[in-house]
Design a protein around this motif. Structure first.
Motif, short mmCIF file in Angstrom:
data_model
loop_
_atom_site.label_atom_id
_atom_site.label_comp_id
_atom_site.label_asym_id
_atom_site.label_seq_id
_atom_site.Cartn_x
_atom_site.Cartn_y
_atom_site.Cartn_z
N ASP A 44 1.36 -1.13 0.07
CA ASP A 44 0.12 0.35 -0.29
C ASP A 44 0.46 1.61 0.15
O ASP A 44 1.42 1.42 0.95
CB ASP A 44 -0.74 0.15 1.26
CG ASP A 44 -1.92 -1.19 1.53
OD1 ASP A 44 -2.12 -1.67 0.48
OD2 ASP A 44 -2.77 -1.12 1.41
N ARG A 46 1.87 5.15 0.97
CA ARG A 46 1.92 6.03 1.76
C ARG A 46 0.37 7.18 1.98
O ARG A 46 -0.41 7.02 0.68
CB ARG A 46 2.42 7.42 2.06
CG ARG A 46 4.19 6.24 2.11
CD ARG A 46 4.74 7.51 2.34
NE ARG A 46 5.96 6.86 2.14
CZ ARG A 46 7.52 7.79 2.36
NH1 ARG A 46 7.32 8.86 2.41
NH2 ARG A 46 9.16 7.00 1.81
N ASP A 47 -0.23 7.39 3.19
CA ASP A 47 -1.58 8.44 3.01
C ASP A 47 -1.58 9.50 1.78
O ASP A 47 -0.48 9.86 2.40
CB ASP A 47 -1.28 7.80 4.56
CG ASP A 47 -2.42 7.17 5.04
OD1 ASP A 47 -2.92 6.02 4.69
OD2 ASP A 47 -2.40 7.41 6.29
N GLY A 48 -2.75 10.44 1.45
CA GLY A 48 -2.51 10.78 0.83
C GLY A 48 -2.30 12.72 2.19
O GLY A 48 -2.72 11.67 3.03
N GLU A 49 -2.28 13.80 1.65
CA GLU A 49 -2.60 14.67 2.67
C GLU A 49 -4.18 14.92 2.86
O GLU A 49 -4.62 14.52 1.99
CB GLU A 49 -2.02 15.95 1.33
CG GLU A 49 0.41 15.55 1.69
CD GLU A 49 0.33 16.61 0.36
OE1 GLU A 49 -0.94 18.14 0.85
OE2 GLU A 49 1.81 17.23 0.80
N LYS A 50 -4.31 15.75 3.75
CA LYS A 50 -5.71 16.05 4.45
C LYS A 50 -6.33 16.87 3.69
O LYS A 50 -5.36 17.99 3.33
CB LYS A 50 -5.43 16.87 6.04
CG LYS A 50 -6.88 16.60 5.97
CD LYS A 50 -6.78 17.24 7.56
CE LYS A 50 -8.39 17.79 8.32
NZ LYS A 50 -8.12 18.16 9.57
#
Length: 241
Positions: A44, A46-50
């Motif tokens: 997976d 990385r988490d995207g930005e808010k």
């Protein structure tokens, strides 16, 4: 003497040089090979930005809409009887009703009536425990009272009311008799012998046809019949039955 590894390296190098020369000097294209086997899934990311804050939603101002009326349900059981309510206010007065039909004419039989009033016509007091005779007739409807015997004889069976009013100068006891049976007894005692007082008594009695009613004195006999003070015996039919 050369080492075996050097010899092998030389042989391999001699074999590889012609091949390299050949590949550079001539062009050759073969058939494309078969696709390889797909690789394993990657990891997976990385988490995207808010992201940015969204616009506020619209407030619900409209009332809920009423749905369609459903079908009537099954009638339930009867409930318990409620408490009686308070009386309502008095209603307005109604209109006067129509006159009623005339009643039937009365057919009163004169023979079904009886009444008498007789007075004692002497100033002499009767004897002790004896019959009291009233000789002066005031009213005698149908001739039911006999002045000779001092008896009332019943011709119309029913309930009668008998009453006497006596002027007394001495002690007096009066007995009402029905066929030699004492029905009632009345006594009055004069306190002052120089004065006169009125004694009275009465009651209702059921009398059968041909029975007789009369008055007698008891232990005391102070009944007079002077013009200034009469003694009267009366009776009348209340109900014929």
């Amino acid at each position: 003497m050369l080492h075996p590894c050097v010899v092998v390296s030389g042989v391999l190098l001699s074999l590889a040089v012609p091949t390299i020369i050949s590949m550079e000097s001539c062009e050759f294209s073969g058939m494309p090979g078969m696709p390889g086997i797909p690789g394993l899934p990657g990891r997976d990311g990385r988490d995207g930005e808010k992201g940015e804050k969204g616009q506020p939603g619209r407030l619900w101002q409209d009332k809920p809409q009423k749905g369609d009326q459903g079908e009537p349900g099954v009638m339930g059981p009867s409930g318990k009887r409620g408490v009686v309510g308070k009386p309502g206010p008095k209603g307005a007065r109604g209109h006067q009703g129509l006159p009623g039909e005339p009643g039937e004419a009365s057919h009163t039989d004169a023979t079904q009536q009886s009444a008498f009033s007789v007075a004692r016509g002497t100033a002499t007091m009767p004897g002790r425990s004896s019959l009291i005779r009233f000789t002066n007739v005031i009213t005698d409807f149908n001739k039911d009272y006999n002045t000779e015997t001092g008896h009332f004889r019943c011709r119309v069976q029913g309930t009668y009311y008998f009453v006497y009013h006596a002027s007394a100068e001495e002690k007096l006891c009066v007995v009402l008799k029905l066929e030699n049976t004492i029905v009632a007894s009345f006594c009055d005692h004069v306190q002052n012998h120089n004065s006169r007082q009125v004694s009275s008594g009465g009651l209702s009695v059921y009398v059968r046809r041909d029975q007789e009613v009369w008055l007698e004195t008891g232990d005391y006999r102070g009944m007079t019949g002077k013009p200034e003070g009469y003694s009267i015996f009366s009776g009348f039919l209340i109900n014929a039955h």
